[in-house]
Write a protein that holds these residues in place. Sequence first.
Motif, PDB file in Angstrom:
ATOM      1  N   LEU A 249       0.846  -1.202   0.000  1.00 45.65           N
ATOM      2  CA  LEU A 249       0.000   0.000   0.000  1.00 45.65           C
ATOM      3  C   LEU A 249       0.880   1.251   0.000  1.00 45.65           C
ATOM      4  O   LEU A 249       0.659   2.178  -0.784  1.00 45.65           O
ATOM      5  CB  LEU A 249      -0.878  -0.028   1.253  1.00 45.65           C
ATOM      6  CG  LEU A 249      -1.941   1.046   1.491  1.00 45.65           C
ATOM      7  CD1 LEU A 249      -2.893   0.577   2.579  1.00 45.65           C
ATOM      8  CD2 LEU A 249      -1.383   2.375   1.924  1.00 45.65           C
TER       9      LEU A 249
ATOM     10  N   GLU B 279     -10.604   6.415  -1.953  1.00 48.78           N
ATOM     11  CA  GLU B 279      -9.937   5.516  -1.016  1.00 48.78           C
ATOM     12  C   GLU B 279      -9.851   6.017   0.418  1.00 48.78           C
ATOM     13  O   GLU B 279      -9.839   5.225   1.352  1.00 48.78           O
ATOM     14  CB  GLU B 279      -8.551   5.099  -1.518  1.00 48.78           C
ATOM     15  CG  GLU B 279      -7.477   6.143  -1.472  1.00 48.78           C
ATOM     16  CD  GLU B 279      -6.165   5.651  -2.097  1.00 48.78           C
ATOM     17  OE1 GLU B 279      -6.161   4.891  -3.074  1.00 48.78           O
ATOM     18  OE2 GLU B 279      -5.125   6.066  -1.586  1.00 48.78           O
TER      19      GLU B 279
ATOM     20  N   LEU C 218      -9.391   3.742   3.757  1.00 49.56           N
ATOM     21  CA  LEU C 218      -8.065   3.545   4.310  1.00 49.56           C
ATOM     22  C   LEU C 218      -7.845   4.310   5.601  1.00 49.56           C
ATOM     23  O   LEU C 218      -7.244   3.818   6.536  1.00 49.56           O
ATOM     24  CB  LEU C 218      -7.001   3.983   3.293  1.00 49.56           C
ATOM     25  CG  LEU C 218      -6.949   3.163   2.002  1.00 49.56           C
ATOM     26  CD1 LEU C 218      -5.757   3.601   1.178  1.00 49.56           C
ATOM     27  CD2 LEU C 218      -6.852   1.690   2.319  1.00 49.56           C
TER      28      LEU C 218
END
Lengths: 440, 388, 267
Positions: free
Chosen positions: A48, A89, A93
């Motif tokens: 990531l 995202e 996240l």
Amino acid sequence: MTIDMKAMKLKGVERYKQERDWFQMGLNACRFMPGEEFKLQAQLLEILLDSKQVVVDCVENDQPFIGGYFCNAPELFHAMNLPWFMLMETPFLAATAPYLLADIEGSEEMGLGTDLCTAIRLPIYYIEKGLMPIPTCVLGLLYPCDGAPMLHQVIEHNKAWKDVPIYCADPPYTSDERAIEYFAEELKRMTEFLEQHTGRTLDLERLKTVCEESNRTYTIWQDYNELRRHVPSPHGWEIGGAQAFAISQCFVAGDPKCTAWFEQLYRVGQMRIERGAGASEAEGWREKIRLFWFDIMPYGWIFEFMPWLESTFGAVIVMDMFGNFPYTLIDTTSEETIFHDLAKRNLIDSPMIRQARGTAENFSNDIRRIVEDYKIDVVIWPGHMGHKDGAATIGIMRDTCREIGVPFLHIGLDLFDKRYTSIDEVKEKVTDFFKGMGLA
Amino acid sequence: METGIRSAAFQTFIEATSGIMNSELQAWKDGGGKVMGFFCTTVPEELFTAAGLAGFRMRGTGSTSTELSDACFSAINCSYPRHTMNQALEGHYDFLDGLVCINSCDHVRRVYDNWIRKLGTPFVKVMSLPRKVGQPQIDWYFDEINKLRKDIEAHFSVEITDESLRQAIRLHNEIRALQKQVYQFRLPDAPLMTGEETLAVMVAGTAIPKPRYKVLLEEFLKDMQSHKETHKGHRARVMIIGGELDDTEFIRVIEEQGALVVTDSTCYGSRLMWRPVDESYDDPVKAMANYYIYDRPSCPRMYGDQPRRIAYTRELAKEFRVDGVIGERLMFCDQWLVEHYMTNDDLKEDGIPFLAIDREYLLSGKGQLRTRVQAFLETIEGLRSEQS
Amino acid sequence: MVVAGVDIGSATGKAVIMIDGRIVGTSVLVSTAHPAKTAEIVMGQALEQAGLSSVDQLKHVVCTGYGRLNIPYAKENLSEISCHAKGAHWMVPSVRTVIDVGGQDCKVISLSPKGTVLEFKMNDRCAAGTGRFFEAMARALCCGLEGLSDPANQGDNPCAISNQCSVFAESEVVTLVNEGIELENIISGINVSVASRLTSMSRRVGIINDVVLTGGCSKNQGLIMALETKIKTKLIALPHDPQIAGALGAAIFAAERLEAETGNKCP
């Protein structure tokens, strides 16, 4: 008023860097934790962070990168060596990051109301406030819900983004061969768009390689999911569905790093089964209730809820919406077959898309299949406030569960904003339900 | 509805607006006519007319609760499909011979899934409406319309020829032109009609079989030739933009505060008829596909079309010399929420005051609505006097 | 020029009588179930204070508030938005943002430098952030509204009240008490919670100085402290009872209408 685009682009990556740093902290912590699962988490975080750093580097060095989505056939961008990030995202996240609630409030102050999905409101907020990285071009999303096309219309409307080309593949409502062929043509047009705006070209051989790697990844994922059918399940909420999906679709797609992660995941799961350990190993509780959590994880308050669920009731999330990706392998014989199968996967197989995009069969079909395959004791529809179509499918899900004799719980919450339904209220509902059903 | 308009045709329109079944539709059914219900303005109603069916836009008019439909929907679902479905579950839509649904929005598209599981309407289909307005989408919708055409032919044992489609398009276009004439009554400084009265004419057009509606509309326009009473002294000329607004009482509450609703862009309003279907196409289905995807002003669900939508709003606001715009949306509608968010910015640039109002399908909170509209009108007046 | 303004809210009724631009009589009382009755009583009290004997002596009366329709003696009614803005601007000519916290609604109004309403936002659909919310909290804590307001009772570690619904927030507060949380921190938490909601609404219209707080709840010092911290600006204190801002604005409108009709300038 002229906009200083250079300054805007640098400002746009500030929040992104904050996220990256937040995850760096998480990675540092993981590295010190014992156990194979923490190693897996650490590997995932490394991947990531790599992908985040690449985006930051692209911004700072004025290199091409794109905004895209997991259901825009990411194998295509990977094959074109295009770094990318998902516009939506952050809610997923950074949902546990300290600045997130302030951001949600900021979105309310903009006049976006409190009934629009938080996962849509937040990217709109970041874009309007100049806190989103400005990519070379955007591959937008027009499904599975109403919020998605609206987010991308705001992008088009935003003056700072007016020179950022956007392409959105149009999703048909049906799921037959005609729909797949239509969507395949949309993906081809998407590819032409990428070539035009990024200067990269799609090499068919490279695409084949990426898709074959993707096939390998998904085959192992399916094998891993077979392990979760075991009683007790080797893993619960902490590892499996959400991470598997993120790594295979959101950070890298069709990459050997991805396959290697799944191989490790499978090994670790297998080892647990061999030693008779369930998700509860070393935690002091045992699996009593097998759950199907039919939605995304509650990222905003996951740590305050999931461990409680397991330790209080021995309730293990054996399968969740994003852990269930009934993937059909991509036929890499020709460009036609590749695009056809990518279209099928992204239109019909992909989690949440498969349930929410078209008519409601997959809400009931998936419940039936997963309950049977995974020996599920309770189906939970968390009822995230953004899933309006899902909310209108409540009756169908309930009837399905009644038909197959499995208890069904609808909670009603916000996966990201714990103020919507407080964690205590969620816990109370779950407790009352388990007790009422004689499960606790 | 209190009205100064003396017209039997207009009384028929009021009747058609205030319930689901109406006397014209009943006469149609009694004469053996069949009725096809449908949701959303993008369903090609000309197809039903060509098949000899009467199209009926689905409403929840007359509903008082969602007791039955609550088993299908949640509290975070729009009240429009909830009330409409409830009316159906209570039997008020038993007269339908068919229903065509469409994926217009997340709430309404699930009516299809619940309807086929709960109700016995013999012919129920769902169309796939694209999200963009490009040529591939027009081509897709061309196929969708032809698919529906074949399904209707098979089920209703009828042939829908190209010629019957052309005739249906012509009839619908004639109606559009007549409705546009009705809108002209609000162009003058002292309009001949109110927004409430105009909405009644438009909603009736979705509930009365088309050939009969055309006759009534012509009668109405003739009656209006002798209608001299005009509306003066209103505080502001207002435009309404939004979606599923079929409730004349909502407009009445707004106009009671002193506004006059002179034009609109709504799902029962100008978007239905401002532009006609292009009859120059050889293939009438191509004409319909172009019309419903591209030519007609779109709704917010259509990605990439916001610039044309705001241009349309601006065009009408200018033509009708509008002082302010009210944007209505049904609670939980993501599409209109974000659309109004963008419209607010755009109209600010133009210096046109804009008020966004959230509402439920059943008009509630009239006091709150009055306060907001009154305050909006006072704001317009205040700005007007500050500028002068 | 003798005029009056009346603000009939669901919680309280207010009346203001002005003679030649001076406030000569005011009245605030708890509303009855019937707006017309409230209007009669509140006007009676204001008249008495003003040394007048009858409503007929008033040349023009403007009514506002939820109960503004069907008040027999009112010649005209205007929205509480316009009236609060007018009243606040008369009291503080430099005001650009008015935050009003009433018994059952709250609103934020943005004004031009000349006092014209530019934009407004209202919450009148639920009790969150209104007097009803404070009443419920005061009941739960058995401390009275004065207790919630007293600066000495504002703890330094306000606890988070996450429920936006006043019904559920009441339960939440009871839970906090049972958990032994210091009363002062619960009290400051309540005020912070309302201040957050008001700040969020305010930011939607844009906060421009000078900012004033009107309505009955503006007497809550604890709320003022919390709000000033949230919006990072000092609220300007009003020279008259902030609860009468709406009625005062209505009275000023009455004077302006009369002036326009008769040509006599109002001082």
